[in-house]
Design an enzyme around this catalytic site. Structure first.
Site, mmCIF file in Angstrom:
data_model
loop_
_atom_site.group_PDB
_atom_site.id
_atom_site.type_symbol
_atom_site.label_atom_id
_atom_site.label_comp_id
_atom_site.label_asym_id
_atom_site.label_seq_id
_atom_site.Cartn_x
_atom_site.Cartn_y
_atom_site.Cartn_z
ATOM 1 N N THR A 1 0.847 -1.195 0.000
ATOM 2 C CA THR A 1 0.000 0.000 0.000
ATOM 3 C C THR A 1 0.884 1.248 0.000
ATOM 4 O O THR A 1 2.110 1.159 -0.047
ATOM 5 C CB THR A 1 -0.957 0.006 1.212
ATOM 6 O OG1 THR A 1 -0.191 0.156 2.408
ATOM 7 C CG2 THR A 1 -1.770 -1.290 1.287
ATOM 8 N N LYS B 1 8.039 2.200 2.638
ATOM 9 C CA LYS B 1 9.055 2.793 3.523
ATOM 10 C C LYS B 1 8.511 3.126 4.911
ATOM 11 O O LYS B 1 9.281 3.280 5.849
ATOM 12 C CB LYS B 1 9.620 4.064 2.885
ATOM 13 C CG LYS B 1 10.706 3.800 1.858
ATOM 14 C CD LYS B 1 11.310 5.081 1.337
ATOM 15 C CE LYS B 1 10.380 5.772 0.354
ATOM 16 N NZ LYS B 1 10.149 5.031 -0.889
ATOM 17 N N GLU C 1 13.736 -5.243 1.175
ATOM 18 C CA GLU C 1 14.633 -4.834 0.086
ATOM 19 C C GLU C 1 14.041 -3.693 -0.731
ATOM 20 O O GLU C 1 14.740 -2.762 -1.137
ATOM 21 C CB GLU C 1 14.905 -6.033 -0.835
ATOM 22 C CG GLU C 1 15.837 -5.755 -2.005
ATOM 23 C CD GLU C 1 17.260 -5.437 -1.567
ATOM 24 O OE1 GLU C 1 17.940 -6.329 -1.083
ATOM 25 O OE2 GLU C 1 17.677 -4.260 -1.693
ATOM 26 N N VAL D 1 14.459 0.543 -0.204
ATOM 27 C CA VAL D 1 15.639 1.371 -0.493
ATOM 28 C C VAL D 1 16.167 1.012 -1.878
ATOM 29 O O VAL D 1 16.640 -0.100 -2.088
ATOM 30 C CB VAL D 1 16.767 1.140 0.546
ATOM 31 C CG1 VAL D 1 17.939 2.056 0.259
ATOM 32 C CG2 VAL D 1 16.254 1.364 1.949
ATOM 33 N N GLU E 1 6.671 14.174 -8.552
ATOM 34 C CA GLU E 1 5.231 14.250 -8.328
ATOM 35 C C GLU E 1 4.772 15.704 -8.398
ATOM 36 O O GLU E 1 5.580 16.631 -8.390
ATOM 37 C CB GLU E 1 4.910 13.646 -6.960
ATOM 38 C CG GLU E 1 5.226 12.153 -6.938
ATOM 39 C CD GLU E 1 4.964 11.512 -5.585
ATOM 40 O OE1 GLU E 1 3.923 11.810 -4.994
ATOM 41 O OE2 GLU E 1 5.814 10.725 -5.150
ATOM 42 N N LYS F 1 15.130 6.448 3.706
ATOM 43 C CA LYS F 1 16.034 5.371 3.284
ATOM 44 C C LYS F 1 17.292 5.311 4.152
ATOM 45 O O LYS F 1 17.782 4.229 4.488
ATOM 46 C CB LYS F 1 16.399 5.561 1.807
ATOM 47 C CG LYS F 1 15.189 5.364 0.885
ATOM 48 C CD LYS F 1 15.474 5.815 -0.534
ATOM 49 C CE LYS F 1 14.268 5.639 -1.441
ATOM 50 N NZ LYS F 1 14.417 6.367 -2.726
ATOM 51 N N GLY G 1 10.695 1.661 -9.814
ATOM 52 C CA GLY G 1 9.756 1.747 -10.919
ATOM 53 C C GLY G 1 8.869 0.539 -10.762
ATOM 54 O O GLY G 1 9.092 -0.269 -9.859
#
Lengths: 342, 342
Positions: free
Chosen positions: B95, B124, B148, B151, B208, B223, B320
């Site tokens: 999400t 994150k 994984e 970051v 954005e 991160k 991506g």
């Protein structure tokens, strides 16, 4: 479980490995539950020793540092008998590299694997010449044949490809796989001639008295073969790899490339073309915006082209005492943590 | 054993992950013995579905592609109930990221871990805000909390650090952790002003509409916190990380750096200083001979400084659709192959 280790070859790498194991003993025990004993050493200069309960390594290191033969636990066994008969779980093959027929290392590996012992090696001979057969032998005996140290020892490229990159397909590998030639080309960019730089490299210990293995691309060719077989499952022989070194690159060539915003690099390539994996070593002019162009001196670098991620490049040191010791350690830990990738 | 997977969130990443799993099904079965079923999906737009024998994923993909609610196996359960009650072994939390309080993702992770299910996430929020607690919860229930994808999703930095680099101590991490800001700085070097480049980045989908999370360094700060906690065991909170973005960097600053043979990069740093791990995000002038200086556009890169090897740099794509799908897959395979590092 205590990992019982046999060292075949107790030169720079073997001693370096032991120093790291000793230095990191507490941390590895805490972090990975890893404990070990060195139970056997086979070495031409120091003799062959064995103690199933663990050798007195302080004593062995002291004997070796004084250039003496070992003074306790000596056995009459030759290397093969020692490897077969000792109670080690894991044999580190650390003798000299022979890229013609694999030298004694090939028999050491066979003896270890066929007696149910894992093999970890930085020796390019067995890995470049006989990987598919040795892997099969390892599989048949339920043990591992691990060779991180054979390619760019200071940078864990094989464990990267077969572990964290396992989800994608590697379609091409391109890399600067030989520090000596990269140092020479980097220095030539400063306006120095090949012969002058070669002498400097020899003085600094980057090139051997007979530099042909490096400058003719033979060393890189061995690494290309290993990568082709282990990362791309090729079944390639070392003679299948086209190979051209840097001895014919002139100062004028290097300066001409500079003027085009390019740099000469000795590039090892493995690539799948029409379903067949081909390998090549040759000097190439690399555009400056390619990460491989920024690699100067004895540093190594390797780009994996992949289906899902495009290019992933890893840059790090090549082979040295500590680096090669580290690469052996990486494979020992991978076996202990059951994290072997191949 | 068939891995039974629940997807929480079926947007770009969830669908992308499924496409990769489907495409690679035969290869993963052959190479790693990995087989799977998607047994549950929870999604705000499409509804919550569950079938303990595996959903008809062709149908789910078709419904989703038409923007419809799912048309079979719908359940009345809310997300938490679905996560707890379903028979999945592994929950992918996909999400949206909330770096203030973790959003609903934190509850999803807790529900999964406490009901004995592995969690794999690219979110994150939970990783940056609550890693130590969630790791503890995972350990207590004998499952994994794998992150994984949080970051530099397209480059497996966490699995690299905790797998192939396990033998050495990471003393410092420095990296270009945000593609948007790196693209902006790279374009400014061509003589364009910040505002002009920001518009271009928005047009290309790299930034954005509200770019503050990227340009103010907030994304990189998350991160840095994750790397500090997972790679260097820091127990750091996100507010502990000093953070400065790139909004104040002018074209003049960039050109001045160029004249000094340097490049501005937004650098995330984690470092052990006097026994304490500190984190920082700030624009820095990087000399051109540093591999991080050669990273242009949306590419990411990270240098691990280590005790045994010196610097190891890895360069690759950021996040991506396919890259993030890949990162989730890497962790799923690591769990399946029993190769988890943390």
């Amino acid at each position: 479980m205590i990992t019982k280790i046999a060292l075949v070859g107790f030169g720079t790498v073997g001693k370096g490995l032991y120093e790291i194991l000793k230095e990191k003993e507490v941390r590895f025990k805490e972090k990975y539950g890893f404990t070990y004993k060195i139970v056997a050493i086979a070495d031409r200069s120091f003799g062959n020793v064995y103690n199933p309960n663990g050798l007195n390594m302080d004593r062995m290191m002291m004997d070796a540092s004084m250039g003496n033969r070992f003074t306790e636990d000596l056995v009459e066994w030759d290397n093969i008998t020692l490897i077969k008969e000792c109670n080690a779980d894991l044999v580190c093959e650390l003798t000299y590299t022979d890229l013609k027929d694999g030298g004694p290392a090939i028999d050491h590996c066979k003896a270890a694997l066929s007696s149910g012992k894992h093999v970890v090696t930085s020796n390019k001979g067995p890995a470049a010449l006989f990987y598919p057969g040795l892997k099969k032998l390892a599989d048949a005996h339920g043990v591992k044949f691990m060779i991180e140290g054979t390619v760019v020892a200071g940078t864990p490229v094989i464990n990267l490809a077969s572990g964290p990159l396992a989800g994608c397909e590697v379609t091409k590998i391109r890399g600067i796989l030989n520090g000596t030639t990269n140092f020479i080309l980097s220095e030539m960019e400063k306006g120095k001639r090949y012969k002058e730089v070669l002498k400097l490299a020899q003085k600094l210990g980057y090139a051997e008295a007979d530099p042909s293995g490096d400058v003719n691309g033979i060393d890189a060719r061995g690494k290309v073969t290993i990568l082709a077989n282990i990362v791309m499952g090729a079944g390639m022989k070392i003679d299948d790899v086209d190979c051209k070194g840097i001895a014919e690159i002139t100062l004028e060539d290097v300066l001409e490339a500079s003027a085009e915003n390019k740099r000469y690099k000795l590039i090892g390539t493995v690539e799948r073309v029409n379903g067949k994996v081909i390998g090549k070593v040759a000097p190439e002019k690399i555009a400056l915006d390619n990460p491989l162009a920024s690699i100067n001196g004895v540093t190594n670098a390797l780009t994996f082209s992949t289906d899902l991620l495009g290019d992933i490049t890893i840059i790090g040191p090549g082979a040295g005492k500590e680096e090669t010791g580290f690469s052996i350690l990486t494979d020992i830990l991978a076996i202990h943590r059951n994290m072997c990738c191949c």
